[in-house]
Write a protein that holds these residues in place. Structure first.
Motif, mmCIF file in Angstrom:
data_model
loop_
_atom_site.group_PDB
_atom_site.id
_atom_site.type_symbol
_atom_site.label_atom_id
_atom_site.label_comp_id
_atom_site.label_asym_id
_atom_site.label_seq_id
_atom_site.Cartn_x
_atom_site.Cartn_y
_atom_site.Cartn_z
ATOM 1 N N PRO A 172 -60.309 28.418 61.016
ATOM 2 C CA PRO A 172 -61.396 29.532 60.776
ATOM 3 C C PRO A 172 -62.799 28.843 61.187
ATOM 4 C CG PRO A 172 -60.799 28.519 58.527
ATOM 5 C CD PRO A 172 -59.610 28.270 59.704
ATOM 6 N N ALA A 173 -63.844 29.828 61.540
ATOM 7 C CA ALA A 173 -64.966 29.466 61.813
ATOM 8 C C ALA A 173 -65.742 29.106 60.473
ATOM 9 C CB ALA A 173 -65.724 30.305 62.759
ATOM 10 N N ARG A 174 -66.681 28.256 60.611
ATOM 11 C CA ARG A 174 -67.197 27.937 59.249
ATOM 12 C C ARG A 174 -68.878 28.051 59.603
ATOM 13 N NH1 ARG A 174 -65.826 22.578 56.448
ATOM 14 N NH2 ARG A 174 -66.968 23.658 54.637
ATOM 15 N N SER A 189 -67.870 16.815 60.478
ATOM 16 C CA SER A 189 -68.999 16.865 59.747
ATOM 17 C C SER A 189 -70.162 16.083 60.373
ATOM 18 C CB SER A 189 -68.815 16.609 58.290
ATOM 19 O OG SER A 189 -68.342 15.433 58.090
ATOM 20 N N ILE A 190 -71.447 16.169 60.110
ATOM 21 C CA ILE A 190 -72.184 15.278 60.493
ATOM 22 C C ILE A 190 -72.511 14.010 59.809
ATOM 23 C CG2 ILE A 190 -74.937 15.227 60.732
ATOM 24 C CD1 ILE A 190 -74.700 18.264 61.520
ATOM 25 N N LEU A 191 -72.276 14.156 58.376
ATOM 26 C CA LEU A 191 -72.310 13.104 57.565
ATOM 27 C C LEU A 191 -70.949 12.798 56.978
ATOM 28 C CD1 LEU A 191 -75.780 13.348 56.132
ATOM 29 C CD2 LEU A 191 -75.411 12.165 58.147
ATOM 30 N N ASN A 192 -71.012 11.755 56.638
ATOM 31 C CA ASN A 192 -69.456 11.491 55.657
ATOM 32 C C ASN A 192 -69.755 12.153 54.286
ATOM 33 O OD1 ASN A 192 -71.093 9.788 54.169
ATOM 34 N ND2 ASN A 192 -70.172 7.829 54.618
ATOM 35 N N GLU A 220 -67.424 32.741 52.289
ATOM 36 C CA GLU A 220 -66.495 31.770 51.496
ATOM 37 C C GLU A 220 -65.812 30.949 52.124
ATOM 38 O OE1 GLU A 220 -64.532 35.437 48.323
ATOM 39 O OE2 GLU A 220 -63.982 35.276 50.340
ATOM 40 N N ALA A 221 -65.700 31.017 53.718
ATOM 41 C CA ALA A 221 -65.357 30.077 54.442
ATOM 42 C C ALA A 221 -66.618 29.009 55.145
ATOM 43 C CB ALA A 221 -64.818 30.410 55.634
ATOM 44 N N ALA A 222 -67.768 29.257 54.615
ATOM 45 C CA ALA A 222 -68.980 28.791 55.309
ATOM 46 C C ALA A 222 -69.199 27.167 55.150
ATOM 47 C CB ALA A 222 -70.272 29.422 54.635
ATOM 48 N N SER A 223 -70.233 26.581 55.905
ATOM 49 C CA SER A 223 -70.539 25.311 55.657
ATOM 50 C C SER A 223 -72.041 25.027 55.327
ATOM 51 C CB SER A 223 -70.270 24.608 57.192
ATOM 52 O OG SER A 223 -71.026 24.976 58.081
ATOM 53 N N VAL A 224 -72.384 23.932 54.843
ATOM 54 C CA VAL A 224 -73.715 23.709 54.616
ATOM 55 C C VAL A 224 -74.524 22.654 55.534
ATOM 56 C CG1 VAL A 224 -73.492 24.530 52.083
ATOM 57 C CG2 VAL A 224 -73.523 22.059 52.795
ATOM 58 N N ILE A 277 -69.358 22.014 64.773
ATOM 59 C CA ILE A 277 -68.728 20.977 64.292
ATOM 60 C C ILE A 277 -68.034 21.072 63.009
ATOM 61 C CG2 ILE A 277 -70.730 19.781 62.958
ATOM 62 C CD1 ILE A 277 -69.940 16.955 63.928
ATOM 63 N N ASN A 278 -68.647 21.720 62.005
ATOM 64 C CA ASN A 278 -67.560 22.037 60.821
ATOM 65 C C ASN A 278 -66.539 22.828 61.255
ATOM 66 O OD1 ASN A 278 -68.924 21.207 57.909
ATOM 67 N ND2 ASN A 278 -70.670 21.354 59.648
#
Length: 436
Positions: free
Chosen positions: A312-314, A223-226, A384-388, A217-218
């Motif tokens: 890019p993938a995150r 995103s899952i939340l706002n 560097e392109a990641a999501s949390v 989703i990222n």
């Protein structure tokens, strides 16, 4: 019962039936408890013991860090490395129970990257401010720092991180796919040729399934939340992500055991030679080298597949953050010790001995690290392109809602599944409803 540091348990005596003697024994218990508690520290010598609770490390890297920092303190403190249960749920449960009881024997806490918001909201951990905050953030990768932050305040320091890559067999796939669509198409082609073709991915009903969805989703721009973490966001990117998961699960690319697979089952399947692709963490590299040297010759890596070719993938990061307990009797020393535990030398040891990617940017240019991690460039690019994962005290319930709804992946109905997730997340954020 084993009691260490010279304190010995009272020797057994014959049972006596006298009620008076039993009352005396009970009266002594509080004193005995205080004596036994003193065994866990060097308070009598003037050198406090700082208790560091972290995941059980088989490599010895964490114990080395504790010993180094104890010595470097010049006698001002000693760090005792206490191993938590192996499972993340058990780790969290032990710390939550003790912190809720205001246990002052906890000093430094090794938190999973999803726990800082919950612990900070409960006021179980201390905020990092001033000089220690500056030292904690200087030279640290941006995305791992997000996992330590809640409501704009820093509550922990990133100790290590982790990210998934695409692992593949060069003898089957000369050029790695850049998107999920390409990878599934390649798997179909290999299947038609009667060659190994599975895509190994975490499809069991657990945190790994939530991570898969969060990454997609990222990567799709959602995103899952706002941003304020007050309500679900989801939308078209979530539906697109659910469609990819269903498409893979319904295709020849899916391992027959997809709905029961976690990271280690993915590793074993790849090592057995039945798969062409694997989405997993870097621990699979030394494992393949040791367990299947012939297959290792064609074992390669690439960046996580994209959802859209132009975006890019995150990948979702993992890792451990070090926090200081709100009930520590030595908070100033605990902050100093935590900074020492995650310094350059100790992070390098954790990377080389334990396989844990560092959070300090400079280490990605270190020759020793680059040699041990031939995929270090890809790891850094991913970080560097990641999501949390969603930063919220309600994360545990949100994760359960997602993994429950998306399991098994072959049963996903993209629109209705996302609607269900949205409703359950809304209930979780409002502390309503029963989370499955």
């Amino acid at each position: 019962m084993n009691v260490r540091c010279g304190c010995r348990p009272v020797s057994g005596q014959k049972r006596r039936r006298s009620g008076t003697r039993w009352l005396r024994a009970f009266a002594v218990l509080p004193l005995l408890a205080s004596v036994l508690a003193a065994c866990g520290s060097d308070e009598g010598s003037g050198r406090p013991t700082l208790n560091w609770y972290n995941f059980p490390d088989d490599s010895g890297a964490l114990q080395k860090a504790a010993d180094r920092c104890s010595q470097a303190s010049g006698g001002r403190y000693r760090i005792s490395y206490n191993k938590l249960p192996r499972a993340a749920d058990g780790q969290r449960q032990q710390m939550v129970r003790r912190l809720a009881a205001e246990d002052d024997s906890l000093d430094i806490l090794g938190l999973d990257v999803t726990w800082a918001a919950e612990f900070a909201e409960a006021r179980w951990i201390r905020e990092w401010t001033g000089t220690v905050k500056q030292r904690a953030t200087e030279g640290t990768l941006r995305v791992p720092l997000q996992t330590s932050t809640w409501k704009g305040r820093l509550y922990a320091v990133p100790y290590n991180t982790n990210t998934q890559l695409l692992w593949y067999r060069k003898d089957l796939v000369p050029t790695p796919p850049k998107t999920w669509a390409e990878m599934i198409a390649m798997a179909r082609s290999l299947a038609r040729q009667g060659k190994p073709h599975f895509v190994e991915i975490q499809g069991a009903q657990y945190e790994g399934l939530t991570v898969w969805f969060n990454t997609l989703i990222n990567s799709a721009g959602g995103s899952i939340l706002n941003p304020a973490a007050t309500e679900p966001s989801l939308g078209p990117p979530a539906v697109q992500s659910a469609e990819i998961m269903r498409r893979l699960a319904k295709s020849p690319a899916a391992d027959p055991s997809l709905s029961n697979q976690m990271e280690d089952q993915n590793r074993l399947a790849m090592e057995s030679g039945t798969a062409a692709f694997e989405i997993n963490y870097p621990f699979v590299y030394p494992s393949m080298k040791a367990n299947n040297p012939d297959l290792f010759k064609n074992f390669r890596w690439a960046l996580y597949p994209r959802v859209d070719a132009g975006r890019p993938a995150r990948p979702t990061i993992g890792g451990i953050d070090l926090a200081v307990s709100a009930y520590s009797r030595h908070p100033d020393l605990a902050f100093e010790a935590a900074l020492c535990l995650r310094n350059r030398d100790n992070q390098l040891t954790a990377a080389l001995d334990g396989g844990l990617p560092p959070t300090l940017r400079a280490l990605y240019d270190d020759p020793a690290f680059m040699k041990a991690y031939p995929f270090s460039r890809e790891v850094l690019t991913s970080l560097e392109a990641a999501s949390v994962r969603p930063l919220t005290p309600a994360y545990q319930n949100i994760s359960i809602a997602i993994s429950h709804t998306l399991s098994p992946p072959s049963g996903i109905e993209p629109v209705s599944s996302v609607d269900t997730i949205r409703d359950q997340i809304d209930d979780a954020l409002r502390s309503e409803g029963v989370i499955p």
